[in-house]
Design a protein around this motif. Sequence first.
Motif, PDB file in Angstrom:
ATOM      1  N   UNK A   3       0.826  -1.205   0.000  1.00  0.00           N
ATOM      2  CA  UNK A   3       0.000   0.000   0.000  1.00  0.00           C
ATOM      3  C   UNK A   3       0.860   1.254   0.000  1.00  0.00           C
ATOM      4  N   UNK A   4       1.937   1.253   0.766  1.00  0.00           N
ATOM      5  CA  UNK A   4       2.833   2.411   0.800  1.00  0.00           C
ATOM      6  C   UNK A   4       3.542   2.596  -0.531  1.00  0.00           C
ATOM      7  N   UNK A   5       3.925   1.504  -1.165  1.00  0.00           N
ATOM      8  CA  UNK A   5       4.575   1.593  -2.474  1.00  0.00           C
ATOM      9  C   UNK A   5       3.600   2.125  -3.510  1.00  0.00           C
ATOM     10  N   UNK A   6       2.354   1.653  -3.456  1.00  0.00           N
ATOM     11  CA  UNK A   6       1.339   2.148  -4.387  1.00  0.00           C
ATOM     12  C   UNK A   6       1.083   3.637  -4.166  1.00  0.00           C
ATOM     13  N   UNK A  23      -1.115  12.349   3.416  1.00  0.00           N
ATOM     14  CA  UNK A  23      -1.499  11.432   4.492  1.00  0.00           C
ATOM     15  C   UNK A  23      -2.836  10.773   4.175  1.00  0.00           C
ATOM     16  N   UNK A  24      -3.761  11.510   3.600  1.00  0.00           N
ATOM     17  CA  UNK A  24      -5.059  10.942   3.217  1.00  0.00           C
ATOM     18  C   UNK A  24      -4.898   9.880   2.141  1.00  0.00           C
ATOM     19  N   UNK A  25      -4.009  10.121   1.202  1.00  0.00           N
ATOM     20  CA  UNK A  25      -3.757   9.142   0.145  1.00  0.00           C
ATOM     21  C   UNK A  25      -3.144   7.869   0.719  1.00  0.00           C
ATOM     22  N   UNK A  26      -2.188   8.018   1.630  1.00  0.00           N
ATOM     23  CA  UNK A  26      -1.591   6.853   2.277  1.00  0.00           C
ATOM     24  C   UNK A  26      -2.639   6.084   3.080  1.00  0.00           C
ATOM     25  N   UNK A  27      -3.473   6.798   3.825  1.00  0.00           N
ATOM     26  CA  UNK A  27      -4.502   6.137   4.638  1.00  0.00           C
ATOM     27  C   UNK A  27      -5.495   5.402   3.746  1.00  0.00           C
ATOM     28  N   UNK A  28      -5.898   6.018   2.650  1.00  0.00           N
ATOM     29  CA  UNK A  28      -6.834   5.362   1.735  1.00  0.00           C
ATOM     30  C   UNK A  28      -6.214   4.111   1.110  1.00  0.00           C
ATOM     31  N   UNK A  29      -4.944   4.196   0.741  1.00  0.00           N
ATOM     32  CA  UNK A  29      -4.270   3.032   0.158  1.00  0.00           C
ATOM     33  C   UNK A  29      -4.181   1.897   1.170  1.00  0.00           C
ATOM     34  N   UNK A  30      -3.855   2.217   2.410  1.00  0.00           N
ATOM     35  CA  UNK A  30      -3.790   1.194   3.459  1.00  0.00           C
ATOM     36  C   UNK A  30      -5.147   0.589   3.744  1.00  0.00           C
ATOM     37  N   UNK A  31      -6.168   1.426   3.810  1.00  0.00           N
ATOM     38  CA  UNK A  31      -7.516   0.932   4.091  1.00  0.00           C
ATOM     39  C   UNK A  31      -8.000   0.010   2.975  1.00  0.00           C
ATOM     40  N   UNK A  32      -7.854   0.441   1.739  1.00  0.00           N
ATOM     41  CA  UNK A  32      -8.342  -0.355   0.597  1.00  0.00           C
ATOM     42  C   UNK A  32      -7.577  -1.669   0.486  1.00  0.00           C
ATOM     43  N   UNK A  54      -1.263   1.510  10.031  1.00  0.00           N
ATOM     44  CA  UNK A  54       0.108   1.045   9.774  1.00  0.00           C
ATOM     45  C   UNK A  54       0.768   1.854   8.665  1.00  0.00           C
ATOM     46  N   UNK A  55       0.020   2.134   7.609  1.00  0.00           N
ATOM     47  CA  UNK A  55       0.592   2.909   6.516  1.00  0.00           C
ATOM     48  C   UNK A  55       0.841   4.349   6.965  1.00  0.00           C
ATOM     49  N   UNK A  56      -0.025   4.872   7.818  1.00  0.00           N
ATOM     50  CA  UNK A  56       0.207   6.217   8.347  1.00  0.00           C
ATOM     51  C   UNK A  56       1.429   6.259   9.266  1.00  0.00           C
ATOM     52  N   UNK A  57       1.690   5.169   9.993  1.00  0.00           N
ATOM     53  CA  UNK A  57       2.920   5.095  10.785  1.00  0.00           C
ATOM     54  C   UNK A  57       4.148   5.164   9.880  1.00  0.00           C
ATOM     55  N   UNK A  58       4.081   4.458   8.759  1.00  0.00           N
ATOM     56  CA  UNK A  58       5.182   4.515   7.801  1.00  0.00           C
ATOM     57  C   UNK A  58       5.339   5.937   7.261  1.00  0.00           C
ATOM     58  N   UNK A  59       4.224   6.580   6.926  1.00  0.00           N
ATOM     59  CA  UNK A  59       4.274   7.944   6.398  1.00  0.00           C
ATOM     60  C   UNK A  59       4.877   8.900   7.428  1.00  0.00           C
TER      61      UNK A  59
END
Length: 87
Positions: A3-6, A23-32, A54-59
Amino acid sequence: MIAAIAADGILALLPALSNMKQASLYAAAGFISYYSIYAASDQRWLEAVAGACMVLLFYAGKRTFSNESLMTLFCAVVLPLLCWSLL
């Protein structure tokens, strides 16, 4: 990590965005991604929210630490694996 790579790939194609939009884009990618992975689960909403976190933690780690720091690697690999093991 997928998700983070995408999200990184999408951000590379778009013009510069504000931190909140990134951050919204990262959260949406992680959620989806987590919603689709755990589609057969009874708790898929909870797991999808955990994936977004988790993706937001990476961000947050990516924004906080430089690319040369080992903390970036820690935020990219260890934190998601740790969170995933808690699910």
